[in-house]
Every structure is written in C-alpha cells, then in structure tokens.
Enzyme design. Structure first.
Site, PDB file in Angstrom:
ATOM      1  CB  SER A 127     -45.995  18.598  18.369  1.00  0.00           C
ATOM      2  OG  SER A 127     -46.443  18.201  17.117  1.00  0.00           O
TER       3      SER A 127
ATOM      4  CB  SER B 265     -48.629  12.003  16.173  1.00  0.00           C
ATOM      5  OG  SER B 265     -47.977  11.914  14.913  1.00  0.00           O
TER       6      SER B 265
ATOM      7  CG  HIS C 111     -43.030  15.501  14.819  1.00  0.00           C
ATOM      8  ND1 HIS C 111     -44.170  14.864  15.279  1.00  0.00           N
ATOM      9  CD2 HIS C 111     -43.196  16.812  15.114  1.00  0.00           C
ATOM     10  CE1 HIS C 111     -44.984  15.763  15.809  1.00  0.00           C
ATOM     11  NE2 HIS C 111     -44.417  16.950  15.717  1.00  0.00           N
TER      12      HIS C 111
ATOM     13  N   GLY D 100     -48.118  23.415  17.487  1.00  0.00           N
ATOM     14  CA  GLY D 100     -47.596  23.811  18.787  1.00  0.00           C
ATOM     15  C   GLY D 100     -48.046  22.892  19.898  1.00  0.00           C
TER      16      GLY D 100
ATOM     17  CG  ASP E 177     -44.548  11.519  15.663  1.00  0.00           C
ATOM     18  OD1 ASP E 177     -43.398  11.852  16.025  1.00  0.00           O
ATOM     19  OD2 ASP E 177     -45.444  12.334  15.375  1.00  0.00           O
TER      20      ASP E 177
END
Length: 447
Positions: free
Chosen positions: A330, A345, A226, A328, A250
C-alpha cells in the site's frame, strides 16, 4: 556498465531496428509517432521485458512509443472536447486508437497519427455515467466490487461476483442509467486496502503501523489515504499527515520534519528508478509498481477513472491495472518509464497467480494539495516558463531558452549556454549537450 551507458547502448541498437525519428508525414501514414527518449533504467526495461515476454530492445522501444502516444492523446483530448471518446493502445503499444463521436473528429485523429473509431458516447459522457453510480455507491450490493468507464467498449463496466448479476442490474437500473450504457462483467475480485506490512520505502504511523512512500514532493511525500488520518504522526521519516482522504478518495500527503530529504527516486529492489515528471499514460500502457512485500512488478493499464468498493466504502477515480500486489504494498509507487503515475490503493489476487491492483492518480494528489513533485534534475517551478541564460533574457539570437518542462518536437530551436540547439527527436527534460540526452539536440553553433 552504468545504467546510463547501458540505456544509451540499447537505444543505439533499437535505433537500428525501429523508426525512432520520423517526419510528421510518416507519422500520419504509419500510425506511429516519433518515439520519445525516456530515461528508463536497466531494471525497469528488464522487468518489462520479462513481464510482457519481449526483448529488452522491444521494451525500450515500447516505452518511447508510449511516451509519444501519451502526448498525442493529451493533445487530442483538449482539441476535440466532447468529440473525444477515450483512447487506448493495442497489445504491443504500436497503435493508439482514439474513440470519436463524429467524422470531423476522426479526420483530426488521423492527422495526428492515431486510429479513429466512431462511438456513441464521449469520454466525458462515460465519466458522468460512472459518476451516477458513484453517487449511489452506498446502495451498491456487497457482491459488486467496482465499476469503471471502459473506453474500449464505450460502456461503463460493472463488476459482479457469482450469483449477484440480477442484484447488480437492479442497482444500476435504480441509478437511472440507460441499460445500453452498461456492460456487466463477472469478477472474482476481493479488493482490500494493502496496509498489512510496508510497501516501497517503509514509514511507520502512530504506534507502529507500516505503509509505503509513494513519491517525494517538496516538504514530504504522497501516499495512500487509508494509511493514516490527518494529524497522525509518522517515523522513519518523522513527520505527520498534513492531509488525508479515504474512502471516496485514497490519497494523503505527509509533511516531513527537518533533516529528511525528499529524493526523486523509486525503489526497484534492488536499485532505484529516477522520477522526471508525472505525464499520465493511457489505457494499454505499460507500468511498474514498487512495494516492499513483493518488490518490483510490471504490467499494463486496463482502465482509468475506475471505482472500487472496499469494506470501508467506495473509492473513485482510480487507475486499474493487471500489475500484481499483496498486503503491505500500500501507498507504493506506480511509474511509467520515468513518469510518476499513482500510489497503490488496493486490489485482489497476489503475485503468484496474478491479480488486479488499483492506484490513486498522483496528479490528482498534487493538484488537491497544491504540491510539487520532486523530480530528477531539481524541482520544476510552480509556473513553468522557458529557462534563460543569466544576463541574456529570452535566450540568445532571439531564440527562447531551453526549458526542462517544455515538450519539444523535431525542428524546434532553443538557446542554451550561449549556443543554438535544434531538436532531432521528441523530448521533454532532455538537456542539450548532456551525456544522458541521447543526442536529441543537434548543436548548431554559437548564437
């Protein structure tokens, strides 16, 4: 004191109180394996100890047990086939419980030093049941945030938020699943992709969106899907998304430009942790996550092959954990000891009150794109084979050459630098004669 010396000193303390080296008979009778030496650094052991409320010595011993149990679980999964119903660790990771569908498989589990429990459904059956729900993800009620194969309960757990139980039941019934296969679990999760600010080591996408490096691979790094679509450009490091999948999956990988050097490291705020491989751990194992918003946090794995529904759609095949994270974080790294597990994810909650975070398996990303993980000591060959001494193929004295990618059990003999070494502990990647090998090899002389 350096991390390496500190770990060696701590290992000596642990060895005095924990049976790190046992015979196969002792393994079968106690239910515990010979602990595998792990290259856990001081920060990881300290944070695990703090999170799990145990001593650093207990944290290090736990990592060794978990590494050995992971290999036991992997071997039993392959050997038992449809007789394997999943596996999980108890709270202190001292017992590996393996679910089986028959007594013959139970006997094999006992012989491997694990605890068998009879169940009605195989692991593959649970995964197929969860996959049936995956195929109906588009019809899932908005108040169903996710579902996952629950190996502890031998069911598929379906999460539902307040007031949505009947809607969740109707959705499951429409999938055709047997009601006995499903367990409904009340949940307050509000999962969302964690992309707001940088996590782990920062990189920037397009006009300035920030995300996190997961793990370095040959030619680039893996991260969350993403974070960017295929073809999107990145800076710091400069590169572009060579592949990306979200939702459904993802994951993504970024090919970096010349001058950017992949390193086998994870930021633990402060300092770094070495990455030596990607041996997957199981349910109940301890893990740590790196992200720039909240830094370094640890916890345990609560489920594998989980599915979670974000506003953008459902993602399947995730690692579900009780490690906290915030927007943040991720794309950042999930690691167990020195073994890469996944990339961040999304999830719910925060690092003040706790939460649930999901990770995409790093091995799935590597397999999907044909990538090679960058590991400490150099990148392993794509087709691992035994190492050999120059001019002496196959080792010396008829012994196989030591290989950094082979799992060795006590009693194994190898040739290395014209000498014969005998394994005294279970190990992978522990180089004979190296100071950091924790003396897992006994020098038996020239060969």
């Amino acid at each position: 004191m350096t991390d390496r010396k500190w770990i060696a000193a701590l290992a000596a303390t642990v060895a005095a109180s924990v049976a790190l080296v046992v015979t196969p008979a002792a393994v079968a009778s106690t239910g515990q394996p010979a602990a595998t030496p792990v290259a856990a650094d001081r920060g990881m052991v300290s944070e695990l100890a703090r999170t799990l409320r145990i001593s650093p010595e207990q944290a290090l011993a736990r990592l060794g047990r978990e590494s050995a149990f992971a290999r036991t679980e992997d071997g039993l999964r392959r050997a038992l086939g449809t007789g394997f119903g999943g596996a999980y660790l108890n709270d202190d990771a001292s017992v590996l419980t393996v679910a089986v569908t028959g007594e013959a498989a139970a006997a094999r589990v006992r012989a491997a030093g694990a605890k068998p429990v009879l169940v009605a459904r195989s692991e593959s059956g649970l995964r197929e049941a969860a996959a049936r729900l995956d195929r109906r993800a588009a019809q899932a009620p908005a108040q169903v945030p996710g579902w996952y194969p629950d190996v502890r309960g031998n069911t598929v757990a379906v999460l539902y938020r307040a007031g949505a139980l009947e809607a969740a039941r109707a959705w499951v019934a429409a999938s055709g699943l047997d009601a006995a296969t499903v367990r409904f679990e009340a949940s307050t999760e509000q999962p969302r992709p964690l992309i707001d600010v940088v996590g782990g080591n920062a990189y920037y996408i397009g006009s300035g969106t920030r995300c996190s490096v997961g793990f370095a691979v040959t030619g680039g790094f893996v991260t969350a899907g993403h974070c960017g679509t295929s073809g999107a450009t990145t800076t710091q490091p400069s590169g572009s998304f060579a592949g990306s999948s979200f939702p459904g999956n993802d994951y993504a990988w970024v090919r970096v430009a010349a001058g950017n050097t992949p390193r086998a490291q994870v930021n633990r705020y402060p300092g770094t942790v070495a990455v030596a491989g990607s041996q997957a751990v199981g349910v109940g194992a301890s893990v740590c996550r790196s992200g720039s918003t909240t830094g370094w946090h640890c916890g345990t794995v609560s489920a594998l092959n989980s599915s979670v529904t974000y506003s953008q759609g459902t993602v399947t095949g995730l690692i579900r954990t009780d490690v906290c994270a915030e927007p943040g974080d991720s794309g950042g790294s999930l690691i167990a000891g020195d073994q890469a597990q996944g990339v961040t994810s999304g999830g719910s909650g925060n690092c003040s009150s706790g939460g649930t975070t999901y990770f995409q398996s790093v091995n799935e990303i590597l397999q999907t794109y044909g990538l090679t993980l960058t590991v400490s000591g150099g990148t392993p060959p794509t087709s691992p084979g035994p190492s050999t001494s120059p001019g002496n193929p196959g080792g010396c004295g008829g012994l196989p050459g030591w290989s950094a990618t082979t799992a060795y059990a006590p009693g194994a003999s190898v040739a290395y630098q014209s000498r014969r070494y005998e394994a005294t502990w279970w190990s992978t990647g522990a180089e004979p004669s190296a100071p950091g090998s924790w003396a897992v090899w006994a020098d038996r002389g020239a060969c």
